[in-house]
Design an enzyme around this catalytic site. Structure first.
Site, PDB file in Angstrom:
ATOM      1  N   VAL A  26       0.810  -1.332   0.005  1.00  0.00           N
ATOM      2  CA  VAL A  26       0.056  -0.044   0.109  1.00  0.00           C
ATOM      3  C   VAL A  26       1.046   1.353  -0.143  1.00  0.00           C
ATOM      4  O   VAL A  26       0.561   2.112  -0.750  1.00  0.00           O
ATOM      5  CB  VAL A  26      -0.870  -0.166   1.259  1.00  0.00           C
ATOM      6  CG1 VAL A  26      -1.803   1.375   1.346  1.00  0.00           C
ATOM      7  CG2 VAL A  26      -1.979  -1.300   1.341  1.00  0.00           C
ATOM      8  N   ILE A  27       1.774   1.483   0.651  1.00  0.00           N
ATOM      9  CA  ILE A  27       2.641   2.672   1.190  1.00  0.00           C
ATOM     10  C   ILE A  27       3.424   2.749  -0.282  1.00  0.00           C
ATOM     11  O   ILE A  27       3.218   3.773  -0.964  1.00  0.00           O
ATOM     12  CB  ILE A  27       3.555   2.347   2.168  1.00  0.00           C
ATOM     13  CG1 ILE A  27       2.693   2.286   3.315  1.00  0.00           C
ATOM     14  CG2 ILE A  27       4.739   3.793   2.065  1.00  0.00           C
ATOM     15  CD1 ILE A  27       3.606   2.200   4.796  1.00  0.00           C
ATOM     16  N   ALA A  56      10.233   0.658   0.714  1.00  0.00           N
ATOM     17  CA  ALA A  56       8.645   0.184   1.244  1.00  0.00           C
ATOM     18  C   ALA A  56       8.506  -1.088   1.386  1.00  0.00           C
ATOM     19  O   ALA A  56       7.611  -1.562   0.629  1.00  0.00           O
ATOM     20  CB  ALA A  56       7.726   0.988   0.312  1.00  0.00           C
ATOM     21  N   ARG A  94       6.649  -3.135   7.220  1.00  0.00           N
ATOM     22  CA  ARG A  94       6.775  -2.383   8.640  1.00  0.00           C
ATOM     23  C   ARG A  94       6.948  -3.623   9.853  1.00  0.00           C
ATOM     24  O   ARG A  94       6.309  -4.614   9.524  1.00  0.00           O
ATOM     25  CB  ARG A  94       5.836  -1.337   9.228  1.00  0.00           C
ATOM     26  CG  ARG A  94       5.797  -0.294   8.188  1.00  0.00           C
ATOM     27  CD  ARG A  94       4.625   0.834   8.569  1.00  0.00           C
ATOM     28  NE  ARG A  94       4.689   1.281   9.670  1.00  0.00           N
ATOM     29  CZ  ARG A  94       5.743   2.590   9.832  1.00  0.00           C
ATOM     30  NH1 ARG A  94       6.284   3.032   8.998  1.00  0.00           N
ATOM     31  NH2 ARG A  94       5.542   2.822  11.151  1.00  0.00           N
ATOM     32  N   ASP A 139      -0.529  -1.440  15.807  1.00  0.00           N
ATOM     33  CA  ASP A 139       0.572  -2.088  15.024  1.00  0.00           C
ATOM     34  C   ASP A 139       1.571  -2.864  15.804  1.00  0.00           C
ATOM     35  O   ASP A 139       1.973  -4.074  15.309  1.00  0.00           O
ATOM     36  CB  ASP A 139       1.366  -0.878  14.250  1.00  0.00           C
ATOM     37  CG  ASP A 139       0.828  -0.217  13.396  1.00  0.00           C
ATOM     38  OD1 ASP A 139      -0.296  -0.856  12.836  1.00  0.00           O
ATOM     39  OD2 ASP A 139       1.524   0.492  12.531  1.00  0.00           O
ATOM     40  N   ALA A 178      -4.698   2.045  10.967  1.00  0.00           N
ATOM     41  CA  ALA A 178      -4.901   3.219  12.072  1.00  0.00           C
ATOM     42  C   ALA A 178      -6.360   2.570  12.707  1.00  0.00           C
ATOM     43  O   ALA A 178      -6.507   2.725  13.887  1.00  0.00           O
ATOM     44  CB  ALA A 178      -4.830   4.471  11.513  1.00  0.00           C
ATOM     45  N   HIS A 184     -28.861   8.029  -6.120  1.00  0.00           N
ATOM     46  CA  HIS A 184     -28.439   8.238  -7.561  1.00  0.00           C
ATOM     47  C   HIS A 184     -28.217   9.503  -7.996  1.00  0.00           C
ATOM     48  O   HIS A 184     -28.864  10.466  -7.773  1.00  0.00           O
ATOM     49  CB  HIS A 184     -29.342   7.614  -8.221  1.00  0.00           C
ATOM     50  CG  HIS A 184     -29.170   7.526  -9.577  1.00  0.00           C
ATOM     51  ND1 HIS A 184     -28.352   6.520 -10.262  1.00  0.00           N
ATOM     52  CD2 HIS A 184     -29.631   8.282 -10.728  1.00  0.00           C
ATOM     53  CE1 HIS A 184     -28.214   7.118 -11.785  1.00  0.00           C
ATOM     54  NE2 HIS A 184     -29.068   7.865 -11.870  1.00  0.00           N
TER      55      HIS A 184
HETATM   56  C1  LIG Z   1       3.392   6.377   5.088  1.00  0.00           C
HETATM   57  C2  LIG Z   1       2.351   5.412   5.815  1.00  0.00           C
HETATM   58  C3  LIG Z   1       0.913   5.767   5.346  1.00  0.00           C
HETATM   59  C4  LIG Z   1      -0.137   5.117   6.138  1.00  0.00           C
HETATM   60  N1  LIG Z   1      -1.345   5.471   5.441  1.00  0.00           N
HETATM   61  C5  LIG Z   1      -2.207   4.754   6.212  1.00  0.00           C
HETATM   62  C6  LIG Z   1      -3.619   4.878   5.970  1.00  0.00           C
HETATM   63  O1  LIG Z   1      -4.003   5.742   4.870  1.00  0.00           O
HETATM   64  N2  LIG Z   1      -4.478   4.214   6.708  1.00  0.00           N
HETATM   65  C7  LIG Z   1      -4.455   3.440   7.617  1.00  0.00           C
HETATM   66  O2  LIG Z   1      -5.282   2.893   8.308  1.00  0.00           O
HETATM   67  N3  LIG Z   1      -3.053   3.302   8.106  1.00  0.00           N
HETATM   68  C8  LIG Z   1      -2.138   3.945   7.481  1.00  0.00           C
HETATM   69  N4  LIG Z   1      -0.777   3.621   7.625  1.00  0.00           N
HETATM   70  C9  LIG Z   1      -0.696   2.909   8.896  1.00  0.00           C
HETATM   71  C10 LIG Z   1      -0.856   3.590  10.291  1.00  0.00           C
HETATM   72  O3  LIG Z   1       0.001   4.822  10.476  1.00  0.00           O
HETATM   73  C11 LIG Z   1      -0.527   2.844  11.540  1.00  0.00           C
HETATM   74  O4  LIG Z   1      -1.317   1.604  11.288  1.00  0.00           O
HETATM   75  C12 LIG Z   1      -0.975   3.471  12.918  1.00  0.00           C
HETATM   76  O5  LIG Z   1      -0.298   4.551  12.912  1.00  0.00           O
HETATM   77  C13 LIG Z   1      -0.904   2.419  13.939  1.00  0.00           C
HETATM   78  O6  LIG Z   1      -1.079   2.936  14.893  1.00  0.00           O
HETATM   79  P1  LIG Z   1      -0.691   2.684  16.553  1.00  0.00           P
HETATM   80  O7  LIG Z   1      -1.301   3.476  17.601  1.00  0.00           O
HETATM   81  O8  LIG Z   1      -0.678   1.257  16.659  1.00  0.00           O
HETATM   82  O9  LIG Z   1       0.824   3.166  16.399  1.00  0.00           O
HETATM   83  P2  LIG Z   1       1.602   4.549  15.872  1.00  0.00           P
HETATM   84  O10 LIG Z   1       0.708   5.498  15.178  1.00  0.00           O
HETATM   85  O11 LIG Z   1       2.929   4.256  15.255  1.00  0.00           O
HETATM   86  O12 LIG Z   1       1.757   5.246  17.402  1.00  0.00           O
HETATM   87  C14 LIG Z   1       2.754   4.794  18.168  1.00  0.00           C
HETATM   88  C15 LIG Z   1       3.332   5.857  19.026  1.00  0.00           C
HETATM   89  O13 LIG Z   1       3.929   5.283  20.095  1.00  0.00           O
HETATM   90  C16 LIG Z   1       5.122   5.948  20.510  1.00  0.00           C
HETATM   91  N5  LIG Z   1       6.318   5.216  21.224  1.00  0.00           N
HETATM   92  C17 LIG Z   1       6.821   4.140  20.555  1.00  0.00           C
HETATM   93  N6  LIG Z   1       7.413   3.504  21.734  1.00  0.00           N
HETATM   94  C18 LIG Z   1       7.290   4.222  22.871  1.00  0.00           C
HETATM   95  C19 LIG Z   1       7.930   4.201  24.088  1.00  0.00           C
HETATM   96  N7  LIG Z   1       8.393   3.055  24.455  1.00  0.00           N
HETATM   97  N8  LIG Z   1       7.336   4.915  24.934  1.00  0.00           N
HETATM   98  C20 LIG Z   1       6.511   6.013  24.708  1.00  0.00           C
HETATM   99  N9  LIG Z   1       6.297   6.273  23.455  1.00  0.00           N
HETATM  100  C21 LIG Z   1       6.394   5.235  22.433  1.00  0.00           C
HETATM  101  C22 LIG Z   1       5.753   6.537  19.105  1.00  0.00           C
HETATM  102  O14 LIG Z   1       6.268   7.626  19.168  1.00  0.00           O
HETATM  103  C23 LIG Z   1       4.195   6.597  18.372  1.00  0.00           C
HETATM  104  O15 LIG Z   1       3.654   8.209  18.600  1.00  0.00           O
HETATM  105  C24 LIG Z   1       0.169   4.618   7.217  1.00  0.00           C
HETATM  106  C25 LIG Z   1       1.659   4.271   7.536  1.00  0.00           C
HETATM  107  C26 LIG Z   1       2.600   4.741   6.969  1.00  0.00           C
HETATM  108  C27 LIG Z   1       4.032   4.634   7.220  1.00  0.00           C
END
Ligand SMILES: Cc1cc2nc3c(=O)[nH]c(=O)nc-3n(C[C@H](O)[C@H](O)[C@H](O)COP(=O)(O)OP(=O)(O)OC[C@H]3O[C@@H](n4cnc5c(N)ncnc54)[C@H](O)[C@@H]3O)c2cc1C
Length: 448
Positions: A178-179, A257, A260, A299, A307, A433
Site C-alpha cells: 500500500v505505501i 517500502a 513495517r 501495530d 490506524a 443516484h
Molecule cells: C506512509 C504511511 C501511510 C499510512 N497510511 C495509512 C492509511 O492511509 N490508513 C491507515 O489505516 N493506516 C495507514 N498507515 C498505517 C498507520 O499509520 C498505522 O497503522 C497506525 O499509525 C498504527 O497506530 P498505533 O497507534 O498502533 O501506532 P503509531 O501510530 O505508530 O503510534 C505509536 C506511538 O507510540 C510512541 N512510542 C513508541 N514506543 C514508545 C515508548 N517506548 N514509550 C512512549 N512512546 C512510545 C511512538 O512515538 C508513536 O507516537 C500508514 C503508515 C505509513 C508509514
C-alpha cells in the site's frame, strides 16, 4: 494508584485514552514523540494531504477535457509541504485538546514495562503504576539488508520522502504494498518516472487477484517490475534479478517500502515477562497479553497494521478493563489505497475464501455502470466492484473495489459483512443516484 497507563499516543493509544477518560478512568498517556503517532505525523494524514495536492495538479492539467481551461498550471512542492504541515499541526492540536477534554494526563518520555502494573520512564528512576497498562507503541519501517542501502543518501524511507525539498525526476520504489503504491501514484502524478520493484508476482498481496492488475493499469506512468528480487543498490542504481536474469534502473531517489515491523522488542525491560517478539506482542481477542492487566493494541501486535484497526483494538481493550465482553473481529476491517485510481476492500477475497475452504459465488460490475463515475472519469478509466458471497448460506463475505470514491464507500461493505447481510438485503436498500456506491447494489442484483 491510577486506573490506566497507556504507552504510545498514536490512533491506538489516543483513542483508547479518550474512551477510558470519557468513562471516568484516571488515565495517563506516555508518548516519546508527537501525539498522533505514525498515522498523523508521518503516515495516513501527510500522505493523503500530498496525494490530494497531486490529484488537484493532475485534475487541473486535464481539466480541458471537462470544459475548464487552466493555463500555466504548476506544482509548488514547498507550498504543498506547508499545507501538509499545517494540516498535521492542526490535527495534532485537536488530539491534544481531546486528551484535555477527557482529562487524560499526557507525559513525554520513552516508557518500558517492568511487569504487571509498572512502567518506567527510560533514563530516569521514575516508576509509574496503574491498575492496567495498554501498550500501543506502533511499528517502524523495515529496512531489508540490501547491499548498498545502509548509509546511502539516495535511499529514503516513507518518513524521509514526506519531507523532501526537491521533486525527484525519477523514483525507484522497493515494495509494491500500500505505501509503495500510494507514493508511486503521488510522484507519477507529479511527472516523475516511477519504477516499482516487487518480489511477489502481484502488487498489494491481499487485493482481489483480478483487481490488482486493474489498479496497476490505472496508475499511469508507473513501471511495475513484478517477481523481481532486489540484489543491491549502487548510489542511485537499483539492481534486481527476474527469473535469474539481471536488470537495473537508475533513479534520483529510492524509497524503501518493504513493510513495517512492530515496535515490540524494545518496550519491555529484561525480566518483565511480556510475551513478545519481532512479530509483535502476543494478545488474545480481547487484546490481553500474558501479563495480568496488561493489554497491547495496534501495530505493535502485528495483527492488522491499520490506524482504524488500532483504534478499534483500543476500544476493545478499554471495554475489557471496564469488565465488558467485546472481542476484536478482523474479518470485516476495511482497507483503502488512496492512489489515483483508488482501491478498497472489506472482508474476504474470492481466493482468501477458497483458501479457507468456503464455496463462494461472485458478482463483478464495472464502475462504468455508474452515471456519476462516467461523468467524472469518462469511459476509459478503470473501475470495478466485486461482491463475494458464501454459496452455502448466502451471506456477504467481501466487497472489493477499484476506482473513484472506493475509500469512502467501503465502510458500507464492512457494515454489510458485520451484519451478515445477504445480497437480497442489499437489494432492498435504496442508494443515492447517481453515485459510485450504487455499483454494490448492482453487483447484488447480479446474484439474483
Ligand atoms: C506512509 C504511511 C501511510 C499510512 N497510511 C495509512 C492509511 O492511509 N490508513 C491507515 O489505516 N493506516 C495507514 N498507515 C498505517 C498507520 O499509520 C498505522 O497503522 C497506525 O499509525 C498504527 O497506530 P498505533 O497507534 O498502533 O501506532 P503509531 O501510530 O505508530 O503510534 C505509536 C506511538 O507510540 C510512541 N512510542 C513508541 N514506543 C514508545 C515508548 N517506548 N514509550 C512512549 N512512546 C512510545 C511512538 O512515538 C508513536 O507516537 C500508514 C503508515 C505509513 C508509514
Amino acid at each position: 494508584m491510577r486506573d490506566l497507563i497507556i504507552v504510545g499516543g498514536g490512533p491506538g493509544g489516543y483513542v483508547a485514552a479518550e474512551r477510558a477518560g470519557a468513562k471516568g478512568l484516571s488515565t495517563l498517556l506516555i508518548e516519546k514523540g508527537e501525539l498522533g503517532g505514525t498515522c498523523l505525523n508521518r503516515g495516513c494524514i501527510p500522505t493523503k494531504s500530498l496525494l490530494n495536492s497531486a490529484k488537484l495538479y493532475l485534475h487541473a492539467r486535464e481539466s480541458g477535457r471537462y470544459g475548464v481551461r487552466a493555463q500555466g498550471v504548476e506544482f509548488d512542492l514547498g507550498a504543498a509541504m506547508s499545507w501538509k504541515n499545517e494540516v498535521v499541526g492542526r490535527l495534532r492540536d485537536g488530539v491534544a485538546a481531546s486528551m484535555r477534554g477527557a482529562k487524560v494526563e499526557v507525559v513525554r518520555g520513552q516508557a518500558e514495562i517492568l511487569g504487571p502494573r509498572k512502567v518506567r520512564l527510560r533514563g530516569t528512576q521514575t516508576v509509574l503504576e496503574a491498575g492496567n497498562i495498554i501498550l500501543a507503541t506502533g511499528s517502524s519501517p523495515f529496512m531489508p539488508p540490501i547491499p548498498g542501502a545502509a548509509g546511502n543518501p539516495k535511499v529514503v524511507d516513507s518518513t524521509g520522502l514526506l519531507d523532501i525539498k526537491v521533486l525527484p525526476k525519477s523514483l525507484a520504489i522497493i515494495g509494491g504494498g500500500v505505501i509503495g503504491v500510494e507514493f508511486a501514484s503521488l510522484f507519477s502524478s507529479l511527472g516523475a518516472k516511477v519504477t516499482v520493484i516487487e518480489m511477489l508476482d502481484e502488487i498489494i498481496p491481499f487485493m482481489d487477484r483480478g483487481q490488482a492488475p486493474l489498479l496497476r493499469r490505472g496508475l499511469k506512468g508507473v513501471s511495475f517490475k513484478l517477481g523481481c528480487r532486489v540484489e543491491g543498490i549502487d548510489s542511485g542504481r537499483v539492481s534486481w534479478t527476474k527469473d535469474g536474469k539481471a536488470e537495473s534502473a537508475e533513479a534520483d531517489l529510492i524509497l524503501m517500502a518493504a513493510g513495517r515491523r512492530p515496535n515490540a522488542t524494545d518496550l519491555s525491560a529484561p525480566g518483565s515477562g511480556l510475551d513478545s517478539g519481532p512479530g509483535g506482542v502476543k494478545v488474545d481477542e480481547r487484546m490481553r497479553t500474558n501479563l495480568p492487566g496488561v493489554y497491547a493494541i495496534g501495530d505493535v501486535t502485528g495483527k492488522s497494521l491499520l490506524a482504524h484497526s488500532a483504534s478499534r483494538m483500543g476500544e476493545v481493550a478499554v471495554d475489557a478493563i471496564l469488565g465488558g465482553s467485546q472481542a476484536m473481529r478482523y474479518d470485516a476491517i476495511p482497507w483503502a489505497v488512496y492512489s489515483l485510481p483508488e482501491a478498497a476492500g472489506a472482508g474476504l477475497t474470492e481466493s482468501q475464501a477458497e483458501a479457507r475452504g468456503i464455496d463462494v459465488k461472485t458478482s463483478a460490475v464495472s464502475l462504468r455502470r455508474s452515471g456519476r463515475f462516467v461523468a467524472e472519469n469518462g469511459l476509459s478509466a478503470p473501475g470495478e466492484c466485486k461482491l463475494v458471497v458464501n454459496a452455502a448460506n448466502d451471506r456477504v463475505l467481501g466487497v472489493h473495489m477499484v476506482g473513484a470514491y472506493a475509500s469512502e464507500i467501503i465502510w458500507g461493505a464492512a457494515a454489510a459483512i458485520e451484519m451478515e447481510m445477504r445480497p437480497s438485503d442489499l437489494r432492498e436498500i435504496v442508494f443515492p443516484h447517481p453515485s459510485v456506491g450504487e455499483t454494490i447494489r448492482d453487483a447484488a442484483w447480479g446474484l439474483d
